[in-house]
Write an enzyme that holds these catalytic residues in place. Structure first.
Site, mmCIF file in Angstrom:
data_model
loop_
_atom_site.group_PDB
_atom_site.id
_atom_site.type_symbol
_atom_site.label_atom_id
_atom_site.label_comp_id
_atom_site.label_asym_id
_atom_site.label_seq_id
_atom_site.Cartn_x
_atom_site.Cartn_y
_atom_site.Cartn_z
ATOM 1 C CD GLU A 1 -3.153 -0.628 2.067
ATOM 2 O OE1 GLU A 1 -2.854 0.112 3.029
ATOM 3 O OE2 GLU A 1 -4.217 -1.273 2.025
ATOM 4 C CG HIS B 1 8.673 -29.247 -0.435
ATOM 5 N ND1 HIS B 1 9.392 -30.352 -0.751
ATOM 6 C CD2 HIS B 1 9.390 -28.809 0.590
ATOM 7 C CE1 HIS B 1 10.353 -30.840 -0.023
ATOM 8 N NE2 HIS B 1 10.390 -29.598 0.811
ATOM 9 C CE LYS C 1 -12.400 0.665 1.071
ATOM 10 N NZ LYS C 1 -11.824 1.612 1.968
HETATM 11 O O1 PA5 Z 1 -3.563 1.006 5.744
HETATM 12 C C1 PA5 Z 1 -4.774 1.223 5.898
HETATM 13 O O2 PA5 Z 1 -5.053 2.447 5.911
HETATM 14 C C2 PA5 Z 1 -5.732 0.202 5.427
HETATM 15 O O3 PA5 Z 1 -5.364 -1.034 5.108
HETATM 16 C C3 PA5 Z 1 -6.688 0.312 6.544
HETATM 17 O O4 PA5 Z 1 -5.684 -0.134 7.660
HETATM 18 C C4 PA5 Z 1 -8.054 -0.638 6.304
HETATM 19 O O5 PA5 Z 1 -8.673 -0.215 4.980
HETATM 20 C C5 PA5 Z 1 -8.860 -0.558 7.455
HETATM 21 O O6 PA5 Z 1 -9.459 0.665 7.509
HETATM 22 P P1 PA5 Z 1 -10.305 1.013 8.762
HETATM 23 O O7 PA5 Z 1 -9.394 1.010 10.213
HETATM 24 O O8 PA5 Z 1 -10.691 2.641 8.623
HETATM 25 O O9 PA5 Z 1 -11.487 0.297 8.803
#
Ligand code: PA5
Length: 446
Positions: free
Chosen positions: A289, A310, A424
């Site tokens: 990310e 393996h 989303k």
């Molecule tokens: O790193 C990030 O910001 C995302 O992966 C969030 O942790 C994930 O989408 C969960 O979001 P939230 O804590 O708002 O539910």
């Protein structure tokens, strides 16, 4: 206590030491930009000095909440997705007995997870299992509006209230969320849940040292003080005062950027310790990310060896030469197991008799490293003296710091994740969420 140790010498031959040293200034500038708050995404730097800003009162409060859940629950469900559960699961899995749920002399509740998927069978089976259990919930969502955890929480909250009564249920639910915004905050205020705040300037994948990680770990019975102490020692070591040659985060950031430039587009995080599987999952999210944007970024992959030797071993040895490996090695196992001698020796294993199982594992590790280097795969190594809270705290903070530096050197904003929104929008349109009428019409026409 020692420090975790990064070795990069087995990357030389693929890239030069000179080229890595050439990153000195760029990396120092990136590190300074993090500390001065002058780089991209500078409103998300709350993680940087988090270990040193955690005070005694906060730790005691988290421990106290954990104690209440421990005393009243056989199972605690951590509800969250992405950065809101991976860090806790990484540490809890790494430190727990592998057969945790079968132990009869447990001192802490079993921690299970929900809201990290939308599997109907998963949720059904979870709720069936909980029917006969005293359980509690830690609901974690920074935005407080993420669909997966919100859906799981709705199911579990209803079940807990039915099983325990509304008043008792309120005492067994803890919410970790934004201080003011989001549906989870509204719900928690209305229902009077105990809450913890995820500060605005801490992104999900950098939140493991906040209550997002600390509370579930404390519930599972682990020493969060040692975990934070490990992180703190890395906060100091990876700071701007440390020379490039001594700063593991700076070196890791430099090497992986140089490897990327030389055509190594995939980094495989390798462990020889099955308990580290979720450390890799956490790491994949952190780097995926943070760096995968603007059509750039190393693809973070992971394998568990020797199991995956393996399966993926063939590809790694002889597939396209666009990969490098970063191996996490644990120097000392927590327990010892000696291979017994066998009179008949029908399995031919007497050559191992008297040796520790870990020695066999270590030779597998060494043999694999040499084979992969021979096969054209540069190899980085991160040594943990032992698997415990302190060294895991060091490891996770080291990865966070290196990720911030590496992202800046690459030229991206390591603290946003705009690409996560695309699915989303489509999902909401397909499910007729109010406000998505136009998108709904368009996607259904496709
Ligand atoms: O790193 C990030 O910001 C995302 O992966 C969030 O942790 C994930 O989408 C969960 O979001 P939230 O804590 O708002 O539910």
């Amino acid at each position: 206590m020692q420090n975790i140790k990064l070795s990069i010498d087995k990357a030389f031959g693929f890239i030069s030491e000179q080229a890595v040293l050439g990153y000195k200034e760029k990396v120092a500038a990136a590190n300074a930009a993090l500390h001065n708050g002058t780089g991209k995404g500078n409103d998300f730097l709350g993680w940087l000095n988090l270990p040193s800003s955690i005070d005694e009162a906060h730790l005691a409060d988290v421990e106290n909440t954990a104690r209440i859940l421990r005393e009243n629950c056989e199972v605690v469900v951590v509800v969250g997705i992405g950065g809101s559960y991976l860090g806790a699961k990484a540490v809890i899995d790494a430190l727990s007995n592998s057969f945790d749920w079968l132990l009869t002399d447990r001192k802490a509740p079993i921690v299970v997870y929900a809201g990290q998927n939308i599997g109907e069978d998963y949720l059904y089976e979870l709720q069936e299992m909980l029917k006969t259990k005293k359980f509690g919930i830690i609901s974690i969502s920074k935005s407080g509006t993420t669909t997966e955890p919100a859906l799981a929480f709705r199911l579990l909250k209803t079940q807990l209230e039915e099983q325990q009564g509304k008043e008792s249920a309120q005492k067994l639910i803890v919410a970790v969320t934004d201080k003011a915004r989001g549906a989870l905050r509204t719900l928690a205020t209305q229902e009077g849940y105990k809450t913890y705040i995820i500060e605005d300037n801490i992104g999900g994948r950098y939140s493991v040292f906040s209550p997002v990680g600390l509370l579930p770990m404390a519930v599972a019975g682990f020493d969060i003080r040692q975990f934070v102490a490990g992180a703190l020692s890395m906060e100091v070591l990876c700071g701007t005062e440390t020379a490039f040659e001594e700063n593991p985060a700076a070196i890791y950031a430099a090497v992986r950027n140089e490897l990327y430039k030389s055509g190594k587009k995939i980094e495989i995080l390798v462990n020889f310790h099955p308990k580290l599987h979720y450390v890799s999952e956490w790491w994949k999210q952190l780097y995926g990310e943070s760096e995968g944007k603007d059509n750039l970024g190393i693809f973070p992959a992971a394998v568990d060896f020797t199991s995956d030797l393996h399966s993926m071993g063939q590809w790694i040895q002889e597939g396209e030469r666009t990969i490098f490996e970063t191996v996490i090695t644990v120097n000392e196992s927590n327990f010892q197991k000696i291979v017994p001698s066998d009179k008949a020796n029908l399995d031919g294993l007497n050559f191992l008799a008297g040796k520790r199982v870990d020695e066999v594992n270590k030779m597998a590790e060494l043999g694999t490293m040499i084979a992969h280097i021979d096969g054209g795969v540069p190899n980085l190594k991160i040594e943990l003296p032992k698997l415990n809270e302190f060294y895991l705290g060091q490891l996770l903070y080291f990865f966070e710091k290196a990720c911030g530096i590496s992202g800046y050197v690459l030229g991206v904003n390591p603290f946003d994740q705009p690409g996560v929104e695309a699915y989303k929008k489509n999902m909401f349109a397909l499910l007729d969420k109010p406000g998505f009428e136009a998108e709904s019409k368009a996607i259904k026409a496709r």
